[in-house]
Design a protein around this motif. Structure first.
Motif, mmCIF file in Angstrom:
data_model
loop_
_atom_site.group_PDB
_atom_site.id
_atom_site.type_symbol
_atom_site.label_atom_id
_atom_site.label_comp_id
_atom_site.label_asym_id
_atom_site.label_seq_id
_atom_site.Cartn_x
_atom_site.Cartn_y
_atom_site.Cartn_z
ATOM 1 N N ILE A 70 -45.513 58.342 27.167
ATOM 2 C CA ILE A 70 -45.647 59.043 25.891
ATOM 3 C C ILE A 70 -44.500 60.029 25.720
ATOM 4 O O ILE A 70 -43.833 60.072 24.674
ATOM 5 N N ILE A 71 -44.242 60.811 26.759
ATOM 6 C CA ILE A 71 -43.174 61.801 26.688
ATOM 7 C C ILE A 71 -41.810 61.129 26.585
ATOM 8 O O ILE A 71 -40.933 61.577 25.833
ATOM 9 N N GLY A 72 -41.616 60.016 27.332
ATOM 10 C CA GLY A 72 -40.355 59.294 27.236
ATOM 11 C C GLY A 72 -40.113 58.765 25.831
ATOM 12 O O GLY A 72 -39.001 58.873 25.290
ATOM 13 N N SER A 73 -41.154 58.205 25.209
ATOM 14 C CA SER A 73 -41.014 57.691 23.846
ATOM 15 C C SER A 73 -40.813 58.823 22.838
ATOM 16 O O SER A 73 -40.057 58.682 21.869
ATOM 17 N N LEU A 74 -41.496 59.949 23.051
ATOM 18 C CA LEU A 74 -41.285 61.097 22.176
ATOM 19 C C LEU A 74 -39.854 61.615 22.261
ATOM 20 O O LEU A 74 -39.261 62.024 21.259
ATOM 21 N N THR A 334 -30.979 51.211 34.840
ATOM 22 C CA THR A 334 -30.484 51.586 33.510
ATOM 23 C C THR A 334 -29.541 50.531 32.945
ATOM 24 O O THR A 334 -29.370 50.441 31.720
ATOM 25 N N ARG A 335 -28.949 49.718 33.793
ATOM 26 C CA ARG A 335 -28.023 48.693 33.321
ATOM 27 C C ARG A 335 -28.743 47.481 32.727
ATOM 28 O O ARG A 335 -28.092 46.597 32.155
ATOM 29 N N ARG A 336 -30.050 47.440 32.866
ATOM 30 C CA ARG A 336 -30.814 46.296 32.389
ATOM 31 C C ARG A 336 -31.458 46.528 31.030
ATOM 32 O O ARG A 336 -32.163 45.655 30.526
ATOM 33 N N VAL A 337 -31.266 47.703 30.434
ATOM 34 C CA VAL A 337 -31.840 47.981 29.112
ATOM 35 C C VAL A 337 -30.763 48.572 28.216
ATOM 36 O O VAL A 337 -29.711 49.021 28.687
ATOM 37 N N SER A 338 -31.032 48.579 26.913
ATOM 38 C CA SER A 338 -30.071 49.119 25.954
ATOM 39 C C SER A 338 -30.073 50.643 25.987
ATOM 40 O O SER A 338 -30.981 51.275 26.535
ATOM 41 N N GLU A 339 -29.058 51.237 25.354
ATOM 42 C CA GLU A 339 -28.935 52.690 25.343
ATOM 43 C C GLU A 339 -30.082 53.352 24.577
ATOM 44 O O GLU A 339 -30.464 54.482 24.883
ATOM 45 N N ARG A 340 -30.656 52.667 23.604
ATOM 46 C CA ARG A 340 -31.751 53.240 22.819
ATOM 47 C C ARG A 340 -33.070 53.239 23.589
ATOM 48 O O ARG A 340 -34.032 53.866 23.155
ATOM 49 N N GLU A 341 -33.114 52.519 24.707
ATOM 50 C CA GLU A 341 -34.367 52.389 25.457
ATOM 51 C C GLU A 341 -34.383 53.214 26.738
ATOM 52 O O GLU A 341 -35.278 53.042 27.565
ATOM 53 N N GLN A 342 -33.410 54.108 26.910
ATOM 54 C CA GLN A 342 -33.324 54.843 28.169
ATOM 55 C C GLN A 342 -34.539 55.748 28.391
ATOM 56 O O GLN A 342 -35.061 55.846 29.503
ATOM 57 N N GLY A 343 -34.999 56.413 27.340
ATOM 58 C CA GLY A 343 -36.187 57.259 27.487
ATOM 59 C C GLY A 343 -37.416 56.433 27.821
ATOM 60 O O GLY A 343 -38.228 56.810 28.673
ATOM 61 N N GLN A 344 -37.564 55.284 27.142
ATOM 62 C CA GLN A 344 -38.694 54.406 27.418
ATOM 63 C C GLN A 344 -38.632 53.880 28.846
ATOM 64 O O GLN A 344 -39.648 53.800 29.541
ATOM 65 N N LEU A 345 -37.425 53.514 29.304
ATOM 66 C CA LEU A 345 -37.268 53.036 30.679
ATOM 67 C C LEU A 345 -37.674 54.109 31.677
ATOM 68 O O LEU A 345 -38.417 53.829 32.630
ATOM 69 N N GLN A 346 -37.196 55.332 31.470
ATOM 70 C CA GLN A 346 -37.522 56.399 32.410
ATOM 71 C C GLN A 346 -39.022 56.710 32.395
ATOM 72 O O GLN A 346 -39.611 57.003 33.443
#
Length: 413
Positions: A70-74, A334-346
């Motif tokens: 939730i916090i990553g997506s926010l 981090t190399r497996r996802v796009s730059e816009r998805e970094q918060g979601q990945l974390q």
């Protein structure tokens, strides 16, 4: 070339996030030497305290499992700065609550609040991903790891000193430091995520199980998530029973355990702050990760087998190699996802570590409880450490097998 030199224009942002991280971790580290002892006072026995402390760590991790995605997506939607500020303010309030806690139930409430507010640590890594190139992230994450370790050098040492005065004093100090971190961030921490790179918030991604789907879309990402789980499962033995084990087997006081944890933090700071960049430059992220996992396994096994306090202390040296694994593991992911998805990945990665944090303390707390005292069901008190070493070694094998192929850069948005 040092990371700060390569990104002179972003040096201020990197320094700001590292200083904020240090203040937060010092606050957390202060309470480590005294919280298990405070639990033991309420519980009435060392063995029961091991079980309860394990349950408290699991409760903390359970809240992280729920809150992290939730916090990553926010942070992907509204930016990193407001998330970090709310976290530090919440931690300050939580430490005050635990300083005033009259019984175990109030301490449990404190661990719940701490789990929610500490879930924003994923935002720290997303912040660094915003301002560094993919090829530099292992070194960047190494700097964050070094900042965390520096906090754990000062935190447990200060906590050990204050704990000799009063078991409540470290909590007041932790609350003060978290309040200072909030003030510092409010005044100087810049936003790292431009509005054009933000992503709309959606519960399908923000709930824990939806976030985990991100990790299932790629074989290598799934395997690395498995390594993350095993690494955190093994290392939660430190938060679950390390303080109790050191006191029971080697007779170490709160002050001595604080010194020991500070020494461990210093070793980890050297490993992540100074060596990870050099080792990855020579061996690459994959080999460095495996070396770190194997070294950590050897160190934890030595802790379980050490028949004297000095050998127990020396075992921290090989164990410090695990500091090579964390930043390289995260950089590979981090190399497996796009730059816009970094918060979601974390956030998803934090959820994986939180699942480990739920299961591991309960497991190791139970194993420890069965291995202490007269007529213990498990005859060897260091059994939990040997199991943790085997788990970490399994992570090394999984990581080596999963990343056998070359790692590609994530596709563009």
């Amino acid at each position: 070339m040092p990371l700060l030199s390569r990104f002179a224009g972003r040096r201020a942002a990197i320094v700001f996030i590292l200083v904020t991280a240090v203040l937060d971790i010092v606050a957390m580290g202060i309470v480590i030497p005294v919280l298990p002892k405070l639990i033991e006072e309420f519980a009435g026995s060392n063995a029961r305290a091991g079980v309860i402390n394990g349950a408290f760590v699991a409760l903390w991790a359970g809240m992280q499992f729920v809150a992290s995605p939730i916090i990553g997506s926010l942070s992907d939607r509204y930016g990193r700065r407001p998330v970090l500020l709310l976290s530090t303010a919440g931690l300050a309030a939580d430490y005050v609550l635990m300083a005033l806690a009259p019984d175990l139930w109030w301490l449990a409430v404190g661990r719940i609040l701490a789990g929610v507010t500490s879930a924003s640590f994923s935002t720290v890594y997303a912040y660094m991903a915003d301002i560094t190139a993919p090829e530099d992230r292992a070194r960047a994450y190494g700097l964050i790891g070094a900042a965390f370790s520096a906090g754990f050098v000062a935190g447990p040492l200060l906590g050990g000193v204050l704990g000799e005065i009063s078991p409540r004093a470290p909590f007041w100090a932790a609350g003060t430091l978290s309040a200072l971190a909030f003030l510092y961030g409010w005044l100087v921490l810049p936003e790292s995520l431009p509005r054009e790179r933000r992503m709309a918030f959606a519960w399908s991604r923000a709930n824990p199980f939806g976030a985990l789907r991100l990790l299932a879309r790629d074989r290598e990402l799934t395997g690395l998530a498995g390594v993350t789980f095993l690494l955190h499962f093994a290392h939660h033995i430190f938060s679950a029973i390390y303080v109790l084990y050191a006191g029971q087997r080697y007779g170490l006081s709160a002050w001595e355990v604080g010194m020991l944890l500070s020494f461990a933090g210093g070793l980890d700071a050297v490993m992540q702050g100074l060596l990870v960049g050099r080792v990855t430059a020579r061996w690459g992220d994959r080999r460095t990760m495996v070396i770190g996992l194997v070294g950590g396994a050897i160190g934890i096994a030595c802790m379980g087998l050490a028949n004297s306090g000095w050998l127990f202390v020396l075992a921290l040296v090989p164990n410090a190699l695990w500091g090579l694994a964390m930043p390289t593991l995260q950089a590979l992911m981090t190399r497996r996802v796009s730059e816009r998805e970094q918060g979601q990945l974390q956030g998803a990665t934090m959820s994986v570590s939180s699942v480990a944090g739920i299961a591991s303390p309960l497991f190791f707390g139970a194993v420890y409880a069965l291995s202490v005292g007269e007529g213990a069901a498990i005859p060897f008190i260091g059994t939990a450490f040997l199991i943790a070493a085997a788990v970490l070694l399994g992570g090394a094998f999984l990581g080596a097998a999963t990343t056998r192929r070359a790692v590609s850069i994530a596709p563009a948005d």
